[in-house]
Design a protein around this motif. Structure first.
Motif, PDB file in Angstrom:
ATOM      1  N   UNK A  38      -5.351  14.671  -2.848  1.00  0.00           N
ATOM      2  CA  UNK A  38      -3.982  14.925  -3.313  1.00  0.00           C
ATOM      3  C   UNK A  38      -3.051  15.379  -2.201  1.00  0.00           C
ATOM      4  N   UNK A  39      -3.566  15.525  -0.976  1.00  0.00           N
ATOM      5  CA  UNK A  39      -2.740  16.042   0.121  1.00  0.00           C
ATOM      6  C   UNK A  39      -1.626  15.065   0.455  1.00  0.00           C
ATOM      7  N   UNK A  40      -0.542  15.639   1.012  1.00  0.00           N
ATOM      8  CA  UNK A  40       0.634  14.824   1.318  1.00  0.00           C
ATOM      9  C   UNK A  40       0.932  14.735   2.808  1.00  0.00           C
ATOM     10  N   UNK A  41       0.122  15.405   3.637  1.00  0.00           N
ATOM     11  CA  UNK A  41       0.388  15.368   5.072  1.00  0.00           C
ATOM     12  C   UNK A  41      -0.750  15.948   5.882  1.00  0.00           C
ATOM     13  N   UNK A  42      -0.511  16.046   7.188  1.00  0.00           N
ATOM     14  CA  UNK A  42      -1.519  16.519   8.118  1.00  0.00           C
ATOM     15  C   UNK A  42      -1.960  17.951   7.816  1.00  0.00           C
ATOM     16  N   UNK A  43      -1.001  18.815   7.483  1.00  0.00           N
ATOM     17  CA  UNK A  43      -1.319  20.217   7.196  1.00  0.00           C
ATOM     18  C   UNK A  43      -2.254  20.359   6.006  1.00  0.00           C
ATOM     19  N   UNK A  76      -4.468   9.217  16.205  1.00  0.00           N
ATOM     20  CA  UNK A  76      -5.927   9.227  16.382  1.00  0.00           C
ATOM     21  C   UNK A  76      -6.432  10.632  16.668  1.00  0.00           C
ATOM     22  N   UNK A  77      -5.654  11.400  17.463  1.00  0.00           N
ATOM     23  CA  UNK A  77      -6.055  12.778  17.801  1.00  0.00           C
ATOM     24  C   UNK A  77      -5.989  13.671  16.569  1.00  0.00           C
ATOM     25  N   UNK A  78      -4.977  13.515  15.751  1.00  0.00           N
ATOM     26  CA  UNK A  78      -4.864  14.327  14.535  1.00  0.00           C
ATOM     27  C   UNK A  78      -6.010  14.036  13.574  1.00  0.00           C
ATOM     28  N   UNK A  79      -6.376  12.780  13.476  1.00  0.00           N
ATOM     29  CA  UNK A  79      -7.503  12.422  12.606  1.00  0.00           C
ATOM     30  C   UNK A  79      -8.790  13.070  13.110  1.00  0.00           C
ATOM     31  N   UNK A  80      -9.031  13.010  14.414  1.00  0.00           N
ATOM     32  CA  UNK A  80     -10.229  13.624  14.991  1.00  0.00           C
ATOM     33  C   UNK A  80     -10.205  15.139  14.813  1.00  0.00           C
ATOM     34  N   UNK A  81      -9.023  15.735  14.936  1.00  0.00           N
ATOM     35  CA  UNK A  81      -8.897  17.186  14.738  1.00  0.00           C
ATOM     36  C   UNK A  81      -9.228  17.566  13.297  1.00  0.00           C
ATOM     37  N   UNK A  94     -12.424   6.524   3.467  1.00  0.00           N
ATOM     38  CA  UNK A  94     -11.007   6.631   3.120  1.00  0.00           C
ATOM     39  C   UNK A  94     -10.125   6.104   4.251  1.00  0.00           C
ATOM     40  N   UNK A  95     -10.572   6.320   5.500  1.00  0.00           N
ATOM     41  CA  UNK A  95      -9.779   5.867   6.643  1.00  0.00           C
ATOM     42  C   UNK A  95      -9.618   4.345   6.641  1.00  0.00           C
ATOM     43  N   UNK A  96     -10.662   3.637   6.206  1.00  0.00           N
ATOM     44  CA  UNK A  96     -10.588   2.172   6.149  1.00  0.00           C
ATOM     45  C   UNK A  96      -9.539   1.723   5.140  1.00  0.00           C
ATOM     46  N   UNK A  97      -9.318   2.528   4.099  1.00  0.00           N
ATOM     47  CA  UNK A  97      -8.348   2.173   3.056  1.00  0.00           C
ATOM     48  C   UNK A  97      -6.960   2.756   3.307  1.00  0.00           C
ATOM     49  N   UNK A  98      -6.680   3.201   4.544  1.00  0.00           N
ATOM     50  CA  UNK A  98      -5.305   3.551   4.908  1.00  0.00           C
ATOM     51  C   UNK A  98      -4.957   5.013   4.919  1.00  0.00           C
ATOM     52  N   UNK A  99      -5.920   5.924   4.953  1.00  0.00           N
ATOM     53  CA  UNK A  99      -5.616   7.360   4.964  1.00  0.00           C
ATOM     54  C   UNK A  99      -4.719   7.712   6.149  1.00  0.00           C
ATOM     55  N   UNK A 100      -5.076   7.267   7.340  1.00  0.00           N
ATOM     56  CA  UNK A 100      -4.309   7.630   8.527  1.00  0.00           C
ATOM     57  C   UNK A 100      -2.880   7.094   8.464  1.00  0.00           C
ATOM     58  N   UNK A 101      -2.744   5.850   8.035  1.00  0.00           N
ATOM     59  CA  UNK A 101      -1.412   5.239   7.967  1.00  0.00           C
ATOM     60  C   UNK A 101      -0.548   5.918   6.916  1.00  0.00           C
ATOM     61  N   UNK A 102      -1.133   6.212   5.748  1.00  0.00           N
ATOM     62  CA  UNK A 102      -0.365   6.806   4.653  1.00  0.00           C
ATOM     63  C   UNK A 102       0.106   8.217   4.992  1.00  0.00           C
ATOM     64  N   UNK A 103      -0.738   8.981   5.698  1.00  0.00           N
ATOM     65  CA  UNK A 103      -0.371  10.361   6.057  1.00  0.00           C
ATOM     66  C   UNK A 103       0.308  10.437   7.420  1.00  0.00           C
ATOM     67  N   UNK A 104       0.428   9.319   8.095  1.00  0.00           N
ATOM     68  CA  UNK A 104       1.097   9.292   9.396  1.00  0.00           C
ATOM     69  C   UNK A 104       0.332  10.021  10.475  1.00  0.00           C
ATOM     70  N   UNK A 105      -0.998   9.867  10.511  1.00  0.00           N
ATOM     71  CA  UNK A 105      -1.828  10.597  11.469  1.00  0.00           C
ATOM     72  C   UNK A 105      -2.045   9.793  12.742  1.00  0.00           C
TER      73      UNK A 105
END
Length: 457
Positions: free
Chosen positions: A98-103, A48-53, A35-46
């Motif tokens: 379906x999540x909309x953010x980091x939380x 690198x540390x938030x993604x690892x967390x 999912x990360x390759x298809x833009x998960x981090x960019x779409x959720x505004x994460x």
């Protein structure tokens, strides 16, 4: 019915069902990398540390609830508990899409870890209560190899799902979670009727067949004491054996490179210059090679009735792979080839180590607790792996991640040697010490700690 036909009957009922279960569990756990390759981090505004967390949060309940899950499994019966967990992590995977953010991502990763906590140790525990030690490795490895099939299948599936980008307003990364999670929920309902229970409760065997299987297991491992509930004292007694801690370290050392690869392989492969779809497709062959190599190792390990060498040789192969990745930075074909060594080595050694340790534990009590401990403690390595690689590390050729992986796989090798020496020492000691004044009941309670028991090397 001959013994061979009976074992085949058991194989067809036990191994494929549990392998599909764990394939889907591993797929739903690691598809976040696709999912990360298809833009998960960019779409959720994460960051690198938030993604690892988010990756790390999965391991908190996953580690804590390993032992409690095995205790529940024994009480509720495997087909009930494992199917509940399976439906649960499938549903959470859908919610992850379906999540909309980091939380929201943190929350779904936590519950994913909670529902998946019992999958691996529960399945290994269950398989171990069906087979003799000398025939278990092929079954364990085929089951464990579902992780490599999940990696290969995940790459192929993600490459196809990625083309759904924008369908019904959902980006491609969301469809990865929604489709794969929905499929898991469906299989979870069906698997309620297919997951096998322990030998004593297997309705699909005739009474003579059940008695025959129980007797062959008693001859190989002693009585299992399934009828007695596991107590707190049983759990504490298990940890009085220092070999239990060595078993945890053997697995822990391999988890770091294994999860480091599983979570970041697409990121590493993309750094070689491939497109998003090309990255997903190039992630498939190393996983496929790992499946074939691990099965080959397992066949020879069972045939020779030996475990140590078949754990240490794949570990050395993985070490060679990481050494190449740390030194070669100007030839992408060689670097890509080294990934085959890493996956084949790590994912061939892991089932050998878990089978070696699990099948050396005697009785339901020690095997239930010991298996969950090894997997639970080992998966602390998943937390380390989550922070070992970052997309930004591509500038330094992922040197940090490879160095960490190499250090921990060396720890696993040392722990394997120490465990071998411990088993050899106790076998020699028991051979010299006569069995005096120990009743049959005490032997059952002691499990593999009873003086008649001999460890496989």
């Amino acid at each position: 019915m001959s013994e061979r036909k009976l074992i085949t009957k058991i194989d067809l009922r036990v191994i494929p069902v549990l392998s599909v279960l764990y394939l889907l569990a591993f797929l739903d756990r690691t598809n976040v990398a696709n999912a990360a390759i298809f833009g998960l981090q960019k779409d959720l505004g994460l960051s690198a540390t938030q993604y690892s967390t988010a990756l790390t949060v999965f391991f908190v309940p996953y580690i804590i609830f390993e032992i409690p899950s095995n205790l529940i499994l024994k009480r509720l019966r495997p087909h009930v508990w494992l199917s509940i967990c399976m439906f649960g992590f499938g549903l959470v995977t859908v919610c992850q899409g379906l999540v909309q953010g980091y939380g929201g991502l943190i929350t779904t990763r936590f519950f994913l870890g909670l529902f998946e906590a019992g999958m691996f140790p529960g399945s290994f525990y269950l398989i171990g209560m069906w087979y003799k030690r000398s025939e278990a490795q092929k079954r364990y490895t085929f089951f464990f190899a579902s992780t490599t099939l999940a990696g290969a299948f995940g790459g192929l599936l993600a490459s196809a799902i990625g083309k759904m980008d924008g369908l019904r307003g959902y980006l491609g990364w969301r469809w990865v979670f929604i489709i794969e999670g929905s499929f898991t929920c469906l299989i979870g309902i069906i698997w309620f009727f297919l997951i096998p229970d322990f030998v004593e409760d297997a309705k699909w065997l005739t009474e003579p067949e059940r008695e025959y299987v129980k007797q062959r297991l008693r001859d190989d491992q002693g009585k299992s004491a399934i009828e007695r509930r596991i107590t707190t004292k049983d759990i504490l007694n298990c940890f009085k054996d220092y070999k239990v801690f060595l078993g945890g370290l053997m697995y822990f050392g391999l988890i770091v490179p294994a999860y480091g690869y599983a979570y970041f392989a697409p990121t590493i492969i993309k750094s070689y210059g491939y497109s998003n779809i090309g990255t997903q497709l190039h992630s498939v062959p190393p996983w496929a090679a790992a499946f074939g190599f691990s099965m080959l190792i397992a066949v020879f390990s069972d045939r020779l009735r030996h475990r140590f060498l078949f754990a240490i040789i794949p570990i050395c192969i993985a070490v060679a792979g990481f050494a190449i990745l740390m030194t070669v930075h100007d030839n992408h074909h060689t670097e890509y080839g080294a990934l085959f060594l890493v996956t084949s080595g790590c994912y061939a050694a892991m089932p050998i180590i878990v089978c070696w340790f699990t099948m050396n534990l005697g009785g339901h009590h020690r095997r239930s607790v010991g298996t969950a401990w090894q997997v639970g403690f080992g998966n602390i390595g998943g937390i380390i792996a989550s922070y070992s690689f970052e997309a930004a590390d591509a500038k330094s050729f992922f040197h940090k991640g490879y160095s960490i992986s190499l250090a921990f796989i060396s720890l696993s090798a040392v722990s394997c040697v120490l465990y071998l020496l411990a088993c050899m020492s106790q076998n020699r000691s028991r051979a010299k010490t006569p069995d005096v004044g120990i009743t049959e009941y005490e032997k059952v309670e002691l499990g593999d700690m009873n003086p008649d028991y001999r460890y496989m090397l």
